[in-house]
Design an enzyme around this catalytic site. Sequence first.
Site, PDB file in Angstrom:
ATOM      1  N   LYS A   3     117.887 -25.881 -73.815  1.00 31.62           N
ATOM      2  CA  LYS A   3     116.683 -25.429 -74.517  1.00 31.62           C
ATOM      3  C   LYS A   3     115.630 -26.530 -74.475  1.00 31.62           C
ATOM      4  CE  LYS A   3     115.089 -25.583 -78.644  1.00 31.62           C
ATOM      5  NZ  LYS A   3     113.675 -25.796 -78.283  1.00 31.62           N
TER       6      LYS A   3
ATOM      7  N   GLY B  18     116.201 -35.979 -79.670  1.00 27.59           N
ATOM      8  CA  GLY B  18     115.094 -35.590 -80.547  1.00 27.59           C
ATOM      9  C   GLY B  18     115.060 -36.479 -81.771  1.00 27.59           C
ATOM     10  N   SER B  19     114.475 -35.956 -82.825  1.00 29.68           N
ATOM     11  CA  SER B  19     114.270 -36.773 -84.021  1.00 29.68           C
ATOM     12  C   SER B  19     115.572 -36.925 -84.816  1.00 29.68           C
ATOM     13  CB  SER B  19     113.212 -36.120 -84.902  1.00 29.68           C
ATOM     14  OG  SER B  19     113.661 -34.845 -85.295  1.00 29.68           O
ATOM     15  N   THR B  20     115.610 -37.960 -85.629  1.00 31.63           N
ATOM     16  CA  THR B  20     116.787 -38.194 -86.470  1.00 31.63           C
ATOM     17  C   THR B  20     116.945 -37.060 -87.479  1.00 31.63           C
ATOM     18  OG1 THR B  20     116.622 -40.560 -86.113  1.00 31.63           O
ATOM     19  CG2 THR B  20     117.798 -39.862 -88.091  1.00 31.63           C
TER      20      THR B  20
ATOM     21  N   GLY C  82     118.495 -34.250 -85.734  1.00 31.06           N
ATOM     22  CA  GLY C  82     119.854 -34.676 -85.390  1.00 31.06           C
ATOM     23  C   GLY C  82     120.830 -34.383 -86.529  1.00 31.06           C
TER      24      GLY C  82
ATOM     25  N   GLU D 186     120.897 -38.481 -79.200  1.00 32.37           N
ATOM     26  CA  GLU D 186     119.938 -39.521 -78.774  1.00 32.37           C
ATOM     27  C   GLU D 186     118.718 -39.339 -79.660  1.00 32.37           C
ATOM     28  OE1 GLU D 186     120.818 -41.615 -76.571  1.00 32.37           O
ATOM     29  OE2 GLU D 186     122.487 -40.603 -75.601  1.00 32.37           O
TER      30      GLU D 186
ATOM     31  N   CYS E 230     111.267 -42.899 -77.210  1.00 32.50           N
ATOM     32  CA  CYS E 230     112.209 -43.334 -78.251  1.00 32.50           C
ATOM     33  C   CYS E 230     112.466 -44.827 -78.168  1.00 32.50           C
ATOM     34  CB  CYS E 230     113.510 -42.568 -78.080  1.00 32.50           C
ATOM     35  SG  CYS E 230     114.099 -42.652 -76.386  1.00 32.50           S
TER      36      CYS E 230
ATOM     37  N   GLU F  66     109.329 -44.246 -87.471  1.00 33.98           N
ATOM     38  CA  GLU F  66     108.924 -44.049 -86.075  1.00 33.98           C
ATOM     39  C   GLU F  66     107.584 -43.313 -86.031  1.00 33.98           C
ATOM     40  OE1 GLU F  66     111.062 -41.113 -83.750  1.00 33.98           O
ATOM     41  OE2 GLU F  66     111.274 -42.569 -82.130  1.00 33.98           O
TER      42      GLU F  66
HETATM   43  P1  NAD Z   1     112.471 -32.762 -82.602  1.00 37.65           P
HETATM   44  O1  NAD Z   1     113.717 -33.297 -83.185  1.00 37.65           O
HETATM   45  O2  NAD Z   1     111.470 -32.158 -83.489  1.00 37.65           O
HETATM   46  O3  NAD Z   1     112.805 -31.672 -81.499  1.00 37.65           O
HETATM   47  C1  NAD Z   1     113.694 -31.933 -80.439  1.00 37.65           C
HETATM   48  C2  NAD Z   1     114.279 -30.617 -79.965  1.00 37.65           C
HETATM   49  O4  NAD Z   1     115.038 -30.058 -81.031  1.00 37.65           O
HETATM   50  C3  NAD Z   1     113.245 -29.560 -79.587  1.00 37.65           C
HETATM   51  O5  NAD Z   1     113.716 -28.834 -78.480  1.00 37.65           O
HETATM   52  C4  NAD Z   1     113.208 -28.664 -80.821  1.00 37.65           C
HETATM   53  O6  NAD Z   1     112.814 -27.342 -80.542  1.00 37.65           O
HETATM   54  C5  NAD Z   1     114.662 -28.709 -81.252  1.00 37.65           C
HETATM   55  N1  NAD Z   1     114.896 -28.384 -82.660  1.00 37.65           N
HETATM   56  C6  NAD Z   1     114.051 -28.512 -83.713  1.00 37.65           C
HETATM   57  N2  NAD Z   1     114.655 -28.066 -84.845  1.00 37.65           N
HETATM   58  C7  NAD Z   1     115.898 -27.661 -84.507  1.00 37.65           C
HETATM   59  C8  NAD Z   1     116.999 -27.132 -85.228  1.00 37.65           C
HETATM   60  N3  NAD Z   1     116.936 -26.906 -86.536  1.00 37.65           N
HETATM   61  N4  NAD Z   1     118.134 -26.858 -84.545  1.00 37.65           N
HETATM   62  C9  NAD Z   1     118.232 -27.078 -83.233  1.00 37.65           C
HETATM   63  N5  NAD Z   1     117.209 -27.571 -82.481  1.00 37.65           N
HETATM   64  C10 NAD Z   1     116.063 -27.870 -83.112  1.00 37.65           C
HETATM   65  O7  NAD Z   1     111.875 -33.988 -81.780  1.00 37.65           O
HETATM   66  P2  NAD Z   1     110.535 -34.028 -80.964  1.00 37.65           P
HETATM   67  O8  NAD Z   1     109.407 -34.196 -81.924  1.00 37.65           O
HETATM   68  O9  NAD Z   1     110.514 -32.915 -79.980  1.00 37.65           O
HETATM   69  O10 NAD Z   1     110.740 -35.378 -80.106  1.00 37.65           O
HETATM   70  C11 NAD Z   1     110.452 -36.625 -80.583  1.00 37.65           C
HETATM   71  C12 NAD Z   1     111.699 -37.311 -81.092  1.00 37.65           C
HETATM   72  O11 NAD Z   1     112.675 -37.383 -80.060  1.00 37.65           O
HETATM   73  C13 NAD Z   1     111.443 -38.730 -81.511  1.00 37.65           C
HETATM   74  O12 NAD Z   1     112.099 -39.001 -82.711  1.00 37.65           O
HETATM   75  C14 NAD Z   1     112.062 -39.543 -80.392  1.00 37.65           C
HETATM   76  O13 NAD Z   1     112.436 -40.844 -80.728  1.00 37.65           O
HETATM   77  C15 NAD Z   1     113.212 -38.705 -80.010  1.00 37.65           C
HETATM   78  N6  NAD Z   1     113.681 -39.058 -78.674  1.00 37.65           N
HETATM   79  C16 NAD Z   1     114.861 -39.723 -78.548  1.00 37.65           C
HETATM   80  C17 NAD Z   1     115.303 -40.112 -77.288  1.00 37.65           C
HETATM   81  C18 NAD Z   1     116.597 -40.886 -77.101  1.00 37.65           C
HETATM   82  O14 NAD Z   1     117.122 -40.887 -75.992  1.00 37.65           O
HETATM   83  N7  NAD Z   1     117.139 -41.524 -78.118  1.00 37.65           N
HETATM   84  C19 NAD Z   1     114.547 -39.805 -76.168  1.00 37.65           C
HETATM   85  C20 NAD Z   1     113.348 -39.133 -76.346  1.00 37.65           C
HETATM   86  C21 NAD Z   1     112.928 -38.750 -77.604  1.00 37.65           C
END
Ligand code: NAD
Length: 500
Positions: free
Chosen positions: A185, A238-240, A243, A260, A294, A394
């Site tokens: 996704k 994605g975000s913590t 996560g 991640e 990130c 962040e």
């Molecule tokens: P986000 O957590 O808002 O979204 C990430 C993904 O999760 C998207 O596809 C989103 O649609 C999905 N999502 C959102 N809510 C969900 C839920 N309840 N259940 C399942 N999936 C859900 O993050 P973002 O704003 O898209 O990205 C930025 C974040 O990603 C930052 O915190 C960044 O540090 C992190 N990031 C981490 C790494 C790493 O490798 N550690 C790499 C890139 C980005």
Amino acid sequence: MSTTETQVRPGLQIETRLFIGGEFVEAAQGGTIPVTNPHDNSILAEVSEATAADIDRAVAAAREAFPAWKKMSASDRGRLLLKLADAIEADAEYLAQLESLDTGHPIRDVRNLDIPRTAACFRYFGGIADKVEGTVVPVDPGFLNYVLREPLGVVGQIVPWNFPLMFTSWKMGPALAAGNTVVLKPAEITPLSALRVAKLMSDVGFPKGVVNIVPGYGHVAGQHLAEHRQVAKIAFTGSTAVGRKIVQASATNLKRVQLELGGKGANIVFEDAPLEAAVMGSAFAIFHNQGQACIAGSRLILHEKIADQFLDKFVALAKSVKIGNPLDPTTEMGPLTSAGHRDRVLAYVEVAKEQGGRILTGGTAPSNPDLAKGCYVEPTIVEAEPEHRVCQEEVFGPFVTVTRFKDDADAMRIANSTSYGLGGGLWTTNLKRAHMFAREIRSGMIWINSYKRVHPGSPFGGVGESGYGREMGFFAMHEYTEAHSVWVNYDAQIPPFYKR
Ligand code: NAD
């Protein structure tokens, strides 16, 4: 042009449908998600919105494809990944334009970094597919115990919007090489390049259902995928905050989770640093991809002896960064990827000021009227104290904090003062100090006199609230397989404790 394709530039047509079971299909409920160009906030495409029924279809297709994919010889799976790497290179210019339009990445960076890194990553996992060996454990006499690495089954992969093309390879490369099938996704705001990769996968001959790409909203499609009882693992970037939700959702069937998450990279410049390299490297660490990384070096920690000298050069460099339309090959910094995110980053400027932070440069949208409709933010440098919110949270933009330190103990204390632990940098010519810090900083990755190097063979991931699990290399192959232990009683003798 079919109704399912949008044309945004002459010759550039965009696939907007879901990819399920080897076909591009409309979403079950017929909903769409508007995808915008962050340069001017115009609509690029309306992409089909996957909801629970589509996720169910995609998981069913992946389940059906799993037995044959698992049985296929590992070298044949690898060969398909190698073909995909070639197809990505052949499609490089199309992919570069699409990714740049959708995310706002300067096309220069997409051409020179994202595309080669994506191809290299698929190629690496194509090569590693048939090199994952099991082990033989020296157990009791008369017994053979061998351990196989078996694929998990259907893997759900949920990715963010900051490097959407590259993440297709980081996620799908190891999962597929190991023999799993995938439901990926993409982030709702940047689904276009993943759909293009789906087309390339279909072109090079991946069997139907092995990969399914389902753009949709996180709280709907993502949540359903994370809760799905027939999904064996969720690999999440994605975000913590999200996560944590993934971990909770995984409880339905106790699926495996790999996370991640966010970061707050400490980038320490010591008094003996190679200064020119440190200035350039620190600028790349935070301003590349508008700071939406990130692993961004978002906390500059400077020795007080060289801080002023460093900042003179660093602020001048930040002021000279060429901001503009990402499709212009001379642009060095494009817009942030969405208007909502631009507003969030700018709000942190106020947060910094409220706590006494000092804005050294930036903190606003650029004054250039050509960029007024887009999601642009000037490179921003803020002097702040380690406990300030801008040094703890962040920001995920071209926004770097600066803190001064007195000695090594002080630097270490500041570096380890956040809940994150993903990437960090050290600029010094003192080898002993470099290795001591590299070991003691709480962080998944450390770069010495460099920043943000990645390679498909080198482990990538975090500690603390930056998540757990590792992408890349054999580390990733272990994340996508499980140990399967087989015992053979080769003498067929009855052990004494069985005897009656
Ligand atoms: P986000 O957590 O808002 O979204 C990430 C993904 O999760 C998207 O596809 C989103 O649609 C999905 N999502 C959102 N809510 C969900 C839920 N309840 N259940 C399942 N999936 C859900 O993050 P973002 O704003 O898209 O990205 C930025 C974040 O990603 C930052 O915190 C960044 O540090 C992190 N990031 C981490 C790494 C790493 O490798 N550690 C790499 C890139 C980005």
